[in-house]
Design a protein around this motif. Structure first.
Motif, PDB file in Angstrom:
ATOM      1  N   GLN A 365     -11.961   9.498  -9.008  1.00 13.41           N
ATOM      2  CA  GLN A 365     -12.881   8.552  -9.207  1.00 13.41           C
ATOM      3  C   GLN A 365     -13.636   8.690  -8.059  1.00 13.41           C
ATOM      4  OE1 GLN A 365     -10.547   5.157  -9.985  1.00 13.41           O
ATOM      5  NE2 GLN A 365     -10.483   5.606 -12.251  1.00 13.41           N
ATOM      6  N   CYS A 366     -13.061   9.022  -6.749  1.00 15.32           N
ATOM      7  CA  CYS A 366     -13.844   8.977  -5.627  1.00 15.32           C
ATOM      8  C   CYS A 366     -14.673  10.499  -5.541  1.00 15.32           C
ATOM      9  CB  CYS A 366     -13.085   8.984  -4.327  1.00 15.32           C
ATOM     10  SG  CYS A 366     -12.267   7.236  -4.387  1.00 15.32           S
ATOM     11  N   ASP A 367     -13.866  11.520  -5.963  1.00 14.27           N
ATOM     12  CA  ASP A 367     -14.633  12.743  -5.851  1.00 14.27           C
ATOM     13  C   ASP A 367     -15.352  12.903  -7.301  1.00 14.27           C
ATOM     14  OD1 ASP A 367     -13.257  12.868  -3.673  1.00 14.27           O
ATOM     15  OD2 ASP A 367     -11.665  14.025  -4.355  1.00 14.27           O
ATOM     16  N   GLN A 368     -15.401  12.116  -8.064  1.00 12.96           N
ATOM     17  CA  GLN A 368     -16.095  12.412  -9.328  1.00 12.96           C
ATOM     18  C   GLN A 368     -15.921  13.569 -10.081  1.00 12.96           C
ATOM     19  OE1 GLN A 368     -20.439  12.042  -8.391  1.00 12.96           O
ATOM     20  NE2 GLN A 368     -20.100   9.773  -8.456  1.00 12.96           N
ATOM     21  N   GLN A 369     -14.540  14.074  -9.842  1.00 11.50           N
ATOM     22  CA  GLN A 369     -14.020  15.223 -10.546  1.00 11.50           C
ATOM     23  C   GLN A 369     -12.998  14.760 -11.842  1.00 11.50           C
ATOM     24  OE1 GLN A 369     -14.207  18.640  -9.659  1.00 11.50           O
ATOM     25  NE2 GLN A 369     -15.860  18.273  -8.219  1.00 11.50           N
ATOM     26  N   GLY A 370     -12.882  15.581 -12.689  1.00 12.29           N
ATOM     27  CA  GLY A 370     -12.088  15.157 -13.901  1.00 12.29           C
ATOM     28  C   GLY A 370     -10.532  15.426 -13.708  1.00 12.29           C
ATOM     29  N   VAL A 371      -9.602  14.943 -14.481  1.00  7.96           N
ATOM     30  CA  VAL A 371      -8.309  14.970 -14.535  1.00  7.96           C
ATOM     31  C   VAL A 371      -7.813  15.316 -15.670  1.00  7.96           C
ATOM     32  CG1 VAL A 371      -5.957  14.296 -14.125  1.00  7.96           C
ATOM     33  CG2 VAL A 371      -7.903  13.719 -12.550  1.00  7.96           C
ATOM     34  N   ALA A 372      -7.028  16.235 -15.958  1.00  3.58           N
ATOM     35  CA  ALA A 372      -6.643  16.446 -17.639  1.00  3.58           C
ATOM     36  C   ALA A 372      -5.168  16.354 -17.481  1.00  3.58           C
ATOM     37  CB  ALA A 372      -7.113  18.006 -17.869  1.00  3.58           C
ATOM     38  N   PHE A 373      -4.543  16.159 -18.647  1.00  2.00           N
ATOM     39  CA  PHE A 373      -3.073  15.938 -18.995  1.00  2.00           C
ATOM     40  C   PHE A 373      -2.889  16.857 -20.167  1.00  2.00           C
ATOM     41  CE2 PHE A 373       0.870  14.330 -20.463  1.00  2.00           C
ATOM     42  CZ  PHE A 373       1.387  13.647 -19.512  1.00  2.00           C
ATOM     43  N   LEU A 374      -1.815  17.918 -20.065  1.00  2.00           N
ATOM     44  CA  LEU A 374      -1.401  18.728 -21.055  1.00  2.00           C
ATOM     45  C   LEU A 374       0.103  18.146 -21.533  1.00  2.00           C
ATOM     46  CD1 LEU A 374      -3.495  20.521 -19.397  1.00  2.00           C
ATOM     47  CD2 LEU A 374      -2.330  22.418 -20.423  1.00  2.00           C
ATOM     48  N   PHE A 375       0.147  17.794 -22.881  1.00  2.00           N
ATOM     49  CA  PHE A 375       1.354  17.023 -23.133  1.00  2.00           C
ATOM     50  C   PHE A 375       2.100  18.340 -24.013  1.00  2.00           C
ATOM     51  CE2 PHE A 375       3.623  12.982 -23.811  1.00  2.00           C
ATOM     52  CZ  PHE A 375       4.746  13.662 -24.575  1.00  2.00           C
ATOM     53  N   ILE A 376       3.170  18.786 -23.737  1.00  2.00           N
ATOM     54  CA  ILE A 376       3.808  20.104 -24.202  1.00  2.00           C
ATOM     55  C   ILE A 376       5.036  19.652 -24.949  1.00  2.00           C
ATOM     56  CG2 ILE A 376       4.367  22.569 -23.771  1.00  2.00           C
ATOM     57  CD1 ILE A 376       3.177  22.201 -20.848  1.00  2.00           C
ATOM     58  N   ASP A 377       5.126  20.135 -25.912  1.00  2.00           N
ATOM     59  CA  ASP A 377       6.417  20.164 -26.796  1.00  2.00           C
ATOM     60  C   ASP A 377       6.943  21.257 -27.357  1.00  2.00           C
ATOM     61  OD1 ASP A 377       8.144  17.718 -28.054  1.00  2.00           O
ATOM     62  OD2 ASP A 377       7.763  19.281 -29.729  1.00  2.00           O
ATOM     63  N   PHE A 422       7.148  18.662 -21.808  1.00  2.00           N
ATOM     64  CA  PHE A 422       6.772  18.872 -20.568  1.00  2.00           C
ATOM     65  C   PHE A 422       5.364  18.416 -20.123  1.00  2.00           C
ATOM     66  CE2 PHE A 422      10.060  21.904 -21.478  1.00  2.00           C
ATOM     67  CZ  PHE A 422      10.971  22.010 -20.309  1.00  2.00           C
ATOM     68  N   ALA A 423       4.864  18.322 -19.152  1.00  2.00           N
ATOM     69  CA  ALA A 423       3.729  17.867 -18.894  1.00  2.00           C
ATOM     70  C   ALA A 423       2.795  18.801 -17.716  1.00  2.00           C
ATOM     71  CB  ALA A 423       3.283  16.584 -18.635  1.00  2.00           C
ATOM     72  N   VAL A 424       1.702  19.112 -17.997  1.00  2.00           N
ATOM     73  CA  VAL A 424       0.958  19.598 -16.847  1.00  2.00           C
ATOM     74  C   VAL A 424      -0.305  18.914 -16.362  1.00  2.00           C
ATOM     75  CG1 VAL A 424      -0.243  21.822 -16.162  1.00  2.00           C
ATOM     76  CG2 VAL A 424       1.586  22.011 -17.348  1.00  2.00           C
ATOM     77  N   ILE A 463       0.519  21.560 -27.873  1.00  2.00           N
ATOM     78  CA  ILE A 463      -0.130  20.981 -26.568  1.00  2.00           C
ATOM     79  C   ILE A 463      -1.156  20.264 -27.057  1.00  2.00           C
ATOM     80  CG2 ILE A 463      -1.131  21.592 -24.472  1.00  2.00           C
ATOM     81  CD1 ILE A 463       0.022  24.420 -24.414  1.00  2.00           C
ATOM     82  N   GLY A 464      -0.874  19.064 -26.562  1.00  2.00           N
ATOM     83  CA  GLY A 464      -2.449  17.889 -26.473  1.00  2.00           C
ATOM     84  C   GLY A 464      -3.046  17.934 -25.188  1.00  2.00           C
ATOM     85  N   ILE A 465      -4.383  18.083 -25.412  1.00  2.00           N
ATOM     86  CA  ILE A 465      -5.134  17.898 -24.134  1.00  2.00           C
ATOM     87  C   ILE A 465      -6.046  16.646 -23.996  1.00  2.00           C
ATOM     88  CG2 ILE A 465      -6.929  18.825 -22.545  1.00  2.00           C
ATOM     89  CD1 ILE A 465      -5.823  21.607 -24.183  1.00  2.00           C
ATOM     90  N   ALA A 466      -5.856  16.030 -23.092  1.00  2.00           N
ATOM     91  CA  ALA A 466      -6.743  14.880 -22.850  1.00  2.00           C
ATOM     92  C   ALA A 466      -7.220  14.701 -21.245  1.00  2.00           C
ATOM     93  CB  ALA A 466      -5.956  13.434 -22.902  1.00  2.00           C
ATOM     94  N   LEU A 467      -8.566  14.431 -21.222  1.00  2.00           N
ATOM     95  CA  LEU A 467      -9.210  14.305 -19.913  1.00  2.00           C
ATOM     96  C   LEU A 467      -9.796  12.924 -19.732  1.00  2.00           C
ATOM     97  CD1 LEU A 467      -9.735  17.370 -21.308  1.00  2.00           C
ATOM     98  CD2 LEU A 467     -11.326  17.594 -19.749  1.00  2.00           C
ATOM     99  N   GLU A 477      -3.514   5.329 -20.680  1.00  2.00           N
ATOM    100  CA  GLU A 477      -4.488   5.666 -21.693  1.00  2.00           C
ATOM    101  C   GLU A 477      -4.735   7.512 -21.611  1.00  2.00           C
ATOM    102  OE1 GLU A 477      -8.179   4.267 -20.452  1.00  2.00           O
ATOM    103  OE2 GLU A 477      -7.625   2.254 -21.217  1.00  2.00           O
ATOM    104  N   LEU A 478      -4.397   8.020 -20.689  1.00  2.00           N
ATOM    105  CA  LEU A 478      -4.744   9.469 -20.698  1.00  2.00           C
ATOM    106  C   LEU A 478      -3.182  10.098 -21.221  1.00  2.00           C
ATOM    107  CD1 LEU A 478      -6.479  11.952 -19.500  1.00  2.00           C
ATOM    108  CD2 LEU A 478      -5.021  11.791 -17.487  1.00  2.00           C
ATOM    109  N   VAL A 479      -2.147   9.542 -20.797  1.00  2.00           N
ATOM    110  CA  VAL A 479      -1.075  10.104 -21.420  1.00  2.00           C
ATOM    111  C   VAL A 479      -0.901   9.881 -23.196  1.00  2.00           C
ATOM    112  CG1 VAL A 479       1.583  10.143 -21.505  1.00  2.00           C
ATOM    113  CG2 VAL A 479       0.438   9.969 -19.323  1.00  2.00           C
ATOM    114  N   CYS A 480      -1.257   8.521 -23.351  1.00  2.00           N
ATOM    115  CA  CYS A 480      -1.439   8.255 -24.860  1.00  2.00           C
ATOM    116  C   CYS A 480      -2.241   9.260 -25.648  1.00  2.00           C
ATOM    117  CB  CYS A 480      -1.669   6.687 -25.193  1.00  2.00           C
ATOM    118  SG  CYS A 480      -1.711   6.363 -26.762  1.00  2.00           S
TER     119      CYS A 480
END
Length: 513
Positions: A365-377, A422-424, A463-467, A477-480
């Motif tokens: 939020q400070c750097d205005q860069q995104g974060v992604a969560f990869l949910f792996i089953d 797993f998650a990345v 794999i589910g991807i959320a940004l 919210e991101l993990v969900c």
């Protein structure tokens, strides 16, 4: 014996036997009443007194002063300048002040180097200089000097200050090494008592070898790097090994020469050292040794030994406390590591993942860069467990963990959530393409795994991807969202990835713990 010298003790008898006509004072029968009276008062006193007569300050003193002037005695009837040329610049101006009638004066804790015991000894005196007049109100014809030795008080105060500074500097040290470094820095400021010092500990692999860890007053400070195997004193200085093994203090001569070490220029001379084990007491071996140089200008008396022993005791006490604190921190760090680590794969666990994710979102939020969560089953993992057993399943999970570490980007975080999940975490994103590339590598590498050889069963990864973005701003919210996208990938045929979008039916958020 002249009545002037009758009660003068050993000095009085010596004066009675002298030929005073050979001195500038002349025959005793020619001495004026004032000189006779001053000399009589001086000789009969039990305090250290000296009469300095005339402009040449000719000396007459009593028994009590003999111990103060050491091997300068006898110097009766000799001008002060001839006996103490080293004091002329400081002493004579004060004597001239008194002789000129400008009043008495004094000097406190004056340092003198006197040869009283066969060596130049650091000594301290307080002097009082008073006028001797022919009669009250008349001219000043001499100076009466009263001397009090303050060596023990000065040294005691200085050593107490050293111990106080040592306690202040070392308290709160976090490690034994920090304690040793701080200790020698303090001792180095008191070179008059400790010209040099060295702290060495027993080498872990070879207890009879010593590893130097801190020093002061040495021209080239020894270090573990200089002596990777440690100092080997067994042949050159066996007293060191003896002190370490027997836990007893030793005095060692020419220790620096025998260890090929050298003092820094300008430090007081020191021909020997005292070696004190840093002992905790009981049956425990000493923590190490304190090698403290002994000043050649100080007598090695009980006060000196006690001071050095107290310094070693303080170092030992703080080192013991620092070592215990260090062990507690290591235990706490290990406990936290285990609490945040998945024991099967060695990856961060769910708790560590959420800690990292919260921080990453805050930073993004400070750097205005995104974060992604990869949910792996892992698809088909239950079949592996049922067919080949749980040991094979565990081996597969460990192999997947190693695979994930290899295929993600250097700054990405891999974690195990639970079971075969797993998650990345990916940060510093400017587009979704980089995340999709990571997901593609994971899917292809997992699909290539085989259980029980080339013909064995295989698994795939959904794999589910959320940004993060306007609609997803916190970790839950991101993990969900990623979890929802992962189940969408499974329903779509497995072995693939899906981005989260709002058309997907939202799954309820899983608890963090």
């Amino acid at each position: 014996m002249d009545r002037v010298f009758a009660a003068g003790g050993a000095v009085g008898r010596l004066m009675a036997s002298m030929d005073w006509s050979a001195t500038a004072l002349g025959p005793v029968r020619d001495w004026c009443p004032t000189l006779r009276t001053a000399v009589s008062i001086c000789l009969e006193s039990r305090f250290a007194l000296e009469v300095l007569w005339g402009r040449d300050f000719l000396q007459v003193y009593n028994d009590a002063l003999v111990t103060h002037i050491g091997r300068k005695h006898p110097c009766l009837g000799v001008p002060f300048r001839e006996t103490f040329p080293e004091l002329e610049d400081d002493y004579i101006p004060m004597l001239n002040q008194v002789l000129a009638g400008r009043g008495a004066t004094w000097s406190k804790d004056w340092l003198l180097l006197l040869d009283r015991h066969g060596f130049l000894e650091e000594s301290y005196f307080t002097f009082s200089f008073g006028p001797i007049r022919r009669h009250p109100g008349a001219e000043v014809v001499g100076v009466l000097t009263a001397t009090q030795e303050t060596t023990r008080q000065v040294l005691g105060t200085r050593r107490l200050s050293c111990l106080r500074d040592l306690a202040s500097a070392t308290v709160g040290s976090r490690t034994p090494g920090e304690t040793f470094t701080r200790a020698v820095e303090v001792l180095g400021r008191y070179a008059a008592d400790i010209p040099y010092c060295l702290i060495a500990v027993a080498a872990p692999e070879t207890p009879r070898r010593l590893v130097p860890v801190a020093s002061s007053g040495l021209a080239v400070a020894p270090s573990a790097a200089d002596h990777p195997g440690g100092l080997d004193p067994a042949a050159a200085v066996p007293e060191l090994v003896d002190a370490l093994v027997t836990d007893r203090t030793r005095t060692v001569g020419q220790i620096l020469e025998r260890l090929s070490l050298h003092r820094t220029a300008g430090t007081p001379p020191s021909g020997s050292a005292i070696v004190i084990p840093l002992s905790e007491g009981g049956d425990a071996p000493p923590l190490g040794l304190l090698l403290a140089g002994i000043s050649d200008r100080l007598p090695m008396d009980d006060d000196y030994r006690t001071f050095l022993a107290l310094a070693a005791t303080q170092i030992t006490a703080v080192t013991t406390a620092a070592r215990a604190a260090e062990a507690e921190r290591a235990m706490a760090a290990d406990a936290r590591r285990r609490a945040l680590c998945d024991p099967l794969t060695g990856l961060p666990n769910r708790v560590a993942l959420f800690e990292r994710l919260d921080q990453m979102i805050t930073d993004s939020q400070c750097d205005q860069q995104g974060v992604a969560f990869l949910f792996i089953d892992l698809d088909g993992f239950k079949r592996v467990n049922d067919t080949f057993g749980h040991q094979t399943g565990d081996d597969l999970l460990r192999e997947v963990a190693r695979l994930l570490r290899r295929v993600v980007r250097p700054d990405d975080t891999v974690a195990r959530l639970a079971g075969d999940e797993f998650a990345v975490l990916c940060q510093n994103l400017t587009s979704s393409a980089a995340v999709e590339a990571v997901a593609d590598r994971i899917i292809s590498r997992v699909a290539a795994l085989r259980i029980n050889g080339d013909e064995g069963a295989a698994v795939t990864a959904s794999i589910g991807i959320a940004l993060t973005g306007p609609m997803i701003s916190n970790a839950d919210e991101l993990v969900c969202a990623a979890d929802t996208a992962m189940y969408s990938a499974k329903r779509g045929g497995r072995g693939r990835w899906r981005h989260f979008d709002r058309s997907m039916p939202i799954r309820l958020a899983r608890p963090r713990l």
